[in-house]
Design a protein around this motif. Structure first.
Motif, PDB file in Angstrom:
ATOM      1  N   ASN A 533       0.819  -1.213   0.000  1.00 35.61           N
ATOM      2  CA  ASN A 533       0.000   0.000   0.000  1.00 35.61           C
ATOM      3  C   ASN A 533       0.852   1.262   0.000  1.00 35.61           C
ATOM      4  O   ASN A 533       0.423   2.303   0.483  1.00 35.61           O
ATOM      5  CB  ASN A 533      -0.929   0.000   1.220  1.00 35.61           C
ATOM      6  CG  ASN A 533      -1.920  -1.137   1.171  1.00 35.61           C
ATOM      7  OD1 ASN A 533      -2.467  -1.445   0.111  1.00 35.61           O
ATOM      8  ND2 ASN A 533      -2.163  -1.761   2.319  1.00 35.61           N
ATOM      9  N   PRO A 535       2.052   4.579  -0.870  1.00 37.17           N
ATOM     10  CA  PRO A 535       1.453   5.628  -1.702  1.00 37.17           C
ATOM     11  C   PRO A 535       2.443   6.129  -2.739  1.00 37.17           C
ATOM     12  O   PRO A 535       3.659   6.119  -2.513  1.00 37.17           O
ATOM     13  CB  PRO A 535       1.125   6.725  -0.671  1.00 37.17           C
ATOM     14  CG  PRO A 535       2.079   6.492   0.454  1.00 37.17           C
ATOM     15  CD  PRO A 535       2.297   5.008   0.511  1.00 37.17           C
ATOM     16  N   ASN A 591       1.683   7.613   4.514  1.00 35.88           N
ATOM     17  CA  ASN A 591       0.708   6.542   4.705  1.00 35.88           C
ATOM     18  C   ASN A 591      -0.430   6.989   5.610  1.00 35.88           C
ATOM     19  O   ASN A 591      -1.603   6.727   5.338  1.00 35.88           O
ATOM     20  CB  ASN A 591       1.397   5.311   5.283  1.00 35.88           C
ATOM     21  CG  ASN A 591       1.423   4.168   4.290  1.00 35.88           C
ATOM     22  OD1 ASN A 591       1.044   4.313   3.143  1.00 35.88           O
ATOM     23  ND2 ASN A 591       1.891   3.019   4.732  1.00 35.88           N
ATOM     24  N   ALA A 592      -0.092   7.654   6.702  1.00 32.20           N
ATOM     25  CA  ALA A 592      -1.119   8.119   7.639  1.00 32.20           C
ATOM     26  C   ALA A 592      -2.010   9.187   7.001  1.00 32.20           C
ATOM     27  O   ALA A 592      -3.226   9.180   7.181  1.00 32.20           O
ATOM     28  CB  ALA A 592      -0.455   8.670   8.906  1.00 32.20           C
ATOM     29  N   SER A 594      -2.599   9.594   3.793  1.00 30.26           N
ATOM     30  CA  SER A 594      -3.384   9.064   2.679  1.00 30.26           C
ATOM     31  C   SER A 594      -4.707   8.471   3.159  1.00 30.26           C
ATOM     32  O   SER A 594      -5.661   8.346   2.384  1.00 30.26           O
ATOM     33  CB  SER A 594      -2.583   8.005   1.917  1.00 30.26           C
ATOM     34  OG  SER A 594      -2.348   6.861   2.734  1.00 30.26           O
ATOM     35  N   LYS A 595      -4.779   8.117   4.437  1.00 35.27           N
ATOM     36  CA  LYS A 595      -6.026   7.611   4.994  1.00 35.27           C
ATOM     37  C   LYS A 595      -7.024   8.738   5.240  1.00 35.27           C
ATOM     38  O   LYS A 595      -8.220   8.497   5.358  1.00 35.27           O
ATOM     39  CB  LYS A 595      -5.747   6.873   6.305  1.00 35.27           C
ATOM     40  CG  LYS A 595      -4.859   5.642   6.140  1.00 35.27           C
ATOM     41  CD  LYS A 595      -4.504   5.036   7.468  1.00 35.27           C
ATOM     42  CE  LYS A 595      -3.553   3.850   7.298  1.00 35.27           C
ATOM     43  NZ  LYS A 595      -3.125   3.289   8.605  1.00 35.27           N
ATOM     44  N   GLN A 596      -6.512   9.977   5.335  1.00 35.31           N
ATOM     45  CA  GLN A 596      -7.383  11.121   5.580  1.00 35.31           C
ATOM     46  C   GLN A 596      -7.859  11.780   4.293  1.00 35.31           C
ATOM     47  O   GLN A 596      -8.937  12.361   4.254  1.00 35.31           O
ATOM     48  CB  GLN A 596      -6.650  12.175   6.424  1.00 35.31           C
ATOM     49  CG  GLN A 596      -6.258  11.713   7.801  1.00 35.31           C
ATOM     50  CD  GLN A 596      -5.670  12.845   8.623  1.00 35.31           C
ATOM     51  OE1 GLN A 596      -5.595  13.982   8.178  1.00 35.31           O
ATOM     52  NE2 GLN A 596      -5.260  12.539   9.838  1.00 35.31           N
ATOM     53  N   ARG A 597      -7.048  11.723   3.276  1.00 37.98           N
ATOM     54  CA  ARG A 597      -7.390  12.415   2.034  1.00 37.98           C
ATOM     55  C   ARG A 597      -7.101  11.514   0.849  1.00 37.98           C
ATOM     56  O   ARG A 597      -6.032  10.925   0.755  1.00 37.98           O
ATOM     57  CB  ARG A 597      -6.574  13.713   1.912  1.00 37.98           C
ATOM     58  CG  ARG A 597      -7.087  14.654   0.840  1.00 37.98           C
ATOM     59  CD  ARG A 597      -6.241  15.908   0.757  1.00 37.98           C
ATOM     60  NE  ARG A 597      -6.230  16.701   1.976  1.00 37.98           N
ATOM     61  CZ  ARG A 597      -5.605  17.866   2.081  1.00 37.98           C
ATOM     62  NH1 ARG A 597      -4.947  18.368   1.036  1.00 37.98           N
ATOM     63  NH2 ARG A 597      -5.627  18.524   3.221  1.00 37.98           N
ATOM     64  N   LYS A 598      -8.043  11.407  -0.056  1.00 37.58           N
ATOM     65  CA  LYS A 598      -7.902  10.532  -1.216  1.00 37.58           C
ATOM     66  C   LYS A 598      -6.723  10.980  -2.076  1.00 37.58           C
ATOM     67  O   LYS A 598      -6.575  12.154  -2.393  1.00 37.58           O
ATOM     68  CB  LYS A 598      -9.186  10.561  -2.046  1.00 37.58           C
ATOM     69  CG  LYS A 598      -9.173   9.597  -3.223  1.00 37.58           C
ATOM     70  CD  LYS A 598     -10.491   9.641  -3.973  1.00 37.58           C
ATOM     71  CE  LYS A 598     -10.465   8.692  -5.168  1.00 37.58           C
ATOM     72  NZ  LYS A 598     -11.733   8.736  -5.935  1.00 37.58           N
ATOM     73  N   SER A 599      -5.890  10.011  -2.448  1.00 35.88           N
ATOM     74  CA  SER A 599      -4.701  10.318  -3.241  1.00 35.88           C
ATOM     75  C   SER A 599      -5.014  10.334  -4.732  1.00 35.88           C
ATOM     76  O   SER A 599      -5.785   9.516  -5.227  1.00 35.88           O
ATOM     77  CB  SER A 599      -3.604   9.285  -2.957  1.00 35.88           C
ATOM     78  OG  SER A 599      -3.219   9.340  -1.604  1.00 35.88           O
TER      79      SER A 599
END
Length: 794
Positions: A533, A535, A591-592, A594-599
């Motif tokens: 995973n 990013p 990584n942290a 990317s969980k909050q905002r769509k890449s």
């Protein structure tokens, strides 16, 4: 008529009363105006020194400082006050607050009767406005001072509206010790913003100002619970709350100690306080949650590094598009004195190591010097005494631009900077090109280059300068914004005025981004090699000379992050390596986040295309190139020459000699493809024992000269004077004679003042015993091609 007269006569007392009332009112107005003139309201006392308070972009308190009088006094606006707290205070202190003119006669008469009965002041009958007057000018509680309070209250009422007076109360009310105002009290007693107060918490804060010494919850034998209950009982009696709310509020625990004031982004808060004197409230671009995340991830990664002598680090997180600084961690622990924790590593200039190299490649792309697969020379080079070497001390001879950046090689980067410096600055109307890397960095916002360009020289690209992590992160944000550079933003107000400059074309920025986004990199942390995973991020590491600074900077369309790991004390450690120490922090953050905002990722610009190039030379394929590979390029800008490495020669079938256009006439020959390397690369490859095509010598019977460049003289250095040092054996002062030739040359000849002093293979080292004077030095290859220089020896 008589009836009318009787009517008027009957109303005479009312008429007289109206006259008297009007006269009294006029006298009262005159009296008040006289008081206002002779006894003006001391407005300045309504605004005591404020604590400087620093907030994140969502109005969460990051850090506050005591006011100049050592009080905690965090000013707030009426909209910031909890509705529960306003309701509790008004109904407990002054339920007719919205209707009187500062004085409530009923309350005053009731209080006066009570005080007369006990022969001392036990009840004030003060309105909220009168309490503000008393807090404005604290005085002993006497009848005279009570009269002054009443006058001041009336002055307040005619000068301010009710909300403003109520706001004065909440900003001035005492809450025990050096806590002033409901905003500070909410943080100290409940560890929260006052907007979030519960009913029980609001009731407690409504009670405390009546007797802060005994009602403050952290006081010995505190009466806080009794005071809160009294407030809640009155709210229940006035039907402002129901029985269920009353019982629930009574059940809330009473704090027995102060909470520490919020202490997030302490370095930034301290620096902004110094930068903006006179500001009591500073709203930053920081995101409270991202700030905590960055701090915690940095701390976690430093724990295992401490055993290797690494004590600190800094992190900057930016919103790529807006350049808002979302997190700024100055050090791992502000209070760690042994590690100089109060130093703000985000704004402390440090050597960036290789972290600046992408900008040299980006400029070279924009100038048409290279494309990603262009072949660069990685051989020893001498720039007037400056001889760059690679990190591992090895040379690779030839390397593509992509691999040179991927492996972070020093020599190719220095060569590119030297070539860029020789080019003339260009302004196309779209992109304003800098004439060297030094100018580019200054135009891009680097403030630490305070000395002339000559001071830094070519080593600037290898970290021969100091740069701040905050500015380095912003540099990469310029790449992330496809060549558009602008200042970073630390305050919300900074976002209103951001001048943007296009210093790189979108094409160059996109290609560099793709080069930096390759997952299979030698500097990829081992712990991430099998991550599924991971990013997509464009990133680069850097390690300073002496292993004192480890860098890792990366970006995506959403975030740009900079990480520095090292020691604030000038102490190095072998473990301070960008890929090993800083990169893991970078990827954990991405990584942290990317969980909050769509890449998302970048779209290929219209001015960027793909093409096939020769696998060996990186040049546009010719009909002689056996293999090809794809690359991005900028049409009309990227190099467009066809491959010159794969050359076809006529080879005489009888002798195996090489035939030129003159000597091939009448002879039987065949055409063969050979790899013909430039002189510098060919000679280095041969000296290093690497296989190169052995191009046959020119047909001996031909009298024609072979076209091409002569040998490239590397030593002695051009434009240098050599001095014979007295007292040193002449044998130890010999001058190296060194030149490069292409691999179609077997022998070279050295001539000093027309006298041949050597002939043999190009790879053999030759030394000249110095003789004072001005000499002519010539190097010639076996094809008759030559180069000449003047050698001065004193």
């Amino acid at each position: 008529m008589k009836t009318i007269k009787n009517f008027i006569h009957s109303r005479k007392p009312l008429h007289v009363f109206l006259k008297i009332s009007l006269s009294a009112f006029i006298l009262l107005i005159l009296l008040l105006l006289t008081i206002q003139i002779l006894f003006p309201l001391p407005v300045n006392k309504l605004h005591a020194p404020a604590s400087v308070s620093v907030y994140d972009q969502n109005n969460k308190l990051l850090r506050a400082f005591t006011a100049s009088d050592s009080m905690w006094r965090i000013y707030s606006e009426i909209d910031d006050i909890s509705p529960r707290l306003s309701m509790a205070v008004i109904n407990y202190e002054d339920r007719f607050f919205r209707y009187h003119l500062g004085i409530n006669p009923v309350s005053i008469i009731r209080a006066a009767l009570t005080n007369i009965k006990v022969r001392r002041i036990v009840c004030g009958g003060s309105t909220i406005t009168m309490q503000v007057a008393r807090m404005m000018e604290p005085k002993p509680r006497t009848f005279k001072n009570k009269l002054i309070e009443a006058i001041r209250a009336f002055q307040l009422e005619i000068s301010y509206n009710k909300d403003e007076i109520l706001n004065f109360y909440f900003n001035m009310a005492p809450y025990g010790g050096n806590i002033v105002g409901s905003a500070a009290a909410s943080y100290f007693y409940f560890n929260k913003d006052q907007k979030s107060l519960s009913l029980g918490e609001a009731a407690l804060l409504a009670a405390i100002p009546n007797s802060p010494t005994v009602l403050r919850p952290d006081a010995p034998k505190s009466m806080a619970e009794k005071g809160r209950k009294k407030v809640l009982k009155r709210l229940l009696d006035k039907k402002k709350i129901n029985v269920s709310q009353y019982e629930e509020a009574l059940a809330e625990p009473i704090p027995d100690k102060r909470y520490p004031m919020p202490f997030k982004a302490p370095h930034l808060a301290r620096d902004l306080k110094a930068m903006y004197p006179g500001f009591s409230k500073i709203i930053t671009t920081i995101d409270h949650n991202i700030q905590i995340m960055a701090r915690d991830i940095l701390k976690d990664h430093l724990i295992p590094l401490k055993k290797h002598g690494i004590t600190n680090g800094s992190v900057v997180v930016m919103d790529t598009k807006t350049r808002k600084v979302l997190a700024l961690v100055g050090s791992a622990d502000f209070f760690d004195k042994s590690s100089c924790g109060q130093v703000n590593g985000a704004i402390s200039p440090r050597s960036p190591g290789s972290a600046l190299k992408p900008f040299a490649y980006a400029l070279a792309l924009d100038r048409g010097l290279i494309s990603p697969e262009s072949v660069l020379s990685d051989v020893p080079v001498d720039y007037s005494g400056y001889k760059p070497v690679n990190y591992d001390g090895q040379f690779r001879g030839i390397v593509t631009a992509r691999d040179a950046l991927r492996f972070s090689l020093n020599v190719p980067a220095v060569n590119l900077v030297a070539q860029i410096k020789q080019m003339q600055p260009v302004y196309t109307g779209e992109v304003e090109y800098s004439n060297d890397i030094y100018s580019f960095l200054k135009n891009a916002g680097v403030s630490t280059l305070t000395k002339p360009v000559e001071h830094y020289g070519l080593s600037i690209i290898l970290g021969g300068c100091g740069i701040k992590l905050l500015e380095m992160t912003n540099l990469y944000a310029g790449l992330a914004n496809m060549g558009e550079f602008a200042p970073y933003c630390l305050r919300i107000d900074d976002t209103k005025n951001t001048h943007k400059t296009l210093l790189l074309s979108k094409g160059a920025a996109f290609i560099i981004t793709e080069m930096l986004a390759e997952v299979k990199r030698p500097d990829l942390p081992a712990c991430w090699e099998s991550a599924v995973n991971l990013p997509k991020v464009a990133w680069k590491t850097g390690t300073s000379y002496g292993h004192k600074d480890a860098w890792s900077i990366g970006y995506s369309p959403q975030f740009t992050i900079g990480v520095w790991i090292g020691n604030f004390k000038p102490v190095g450690s072998p473990a301070i390596v960008g890929a090993e120490a800083a990169a893991p922090v970078l990827f954990d953050l991405f990584n942290a986040l990317s969980k909050q905002r769509k890449s998302t990722w970048y779209t290929q610009p219209l001015k960027v295309n793909r093409r096939d190039v020769c696998t060996l030379s990186g040049m546009v394929m010719s009909e002689h190139c056996p293999h090809g590979k794809g690359e991005y390029y900028i049409p009309g800008v990227s190099p467009g020459e066809k491959c010159s490495i794969h050359q076809v020669f006529a080879i005489d079938k009888e002798t195996g000699a090489r035939l030129c256009s003159h000597c091939r006439i009448g002879r039987d020959y065949e055409m063969k493809v050979f790899e013909l390397w430039p002189p510098r690369i060919a000679t280095w490859l041969e000296r290093s024992g690497m296989a190169v095509d052995n191009i046959p010598e020119h047909f001996p019977g031909c009298t024609s000269l072979i076209a091409g460049s002569g040998p490239v003289i590397h030593s002695p250095s051009a434009n240098c004077e050599y001095t014979i040092r007295p007292g040193v054996d002449i044998e130890y002062q010999k001058i190296l004679l060194e030149a490069s030739v292409s691999n179609d040359t077997d022998k070279i000849f050295w001539f000093l003042d027309s006298e041949m002093i050597y002939h043999g293979t190009p790879v053999e080292k030759v030394f000249l015993k110095p003789v004072p004077g001005k000499h002519s030095l010539i190097c010639m290859d076996d094809q008759g091609r030559s180069s000449e220089m003047t050698l001065v020896i004193k």
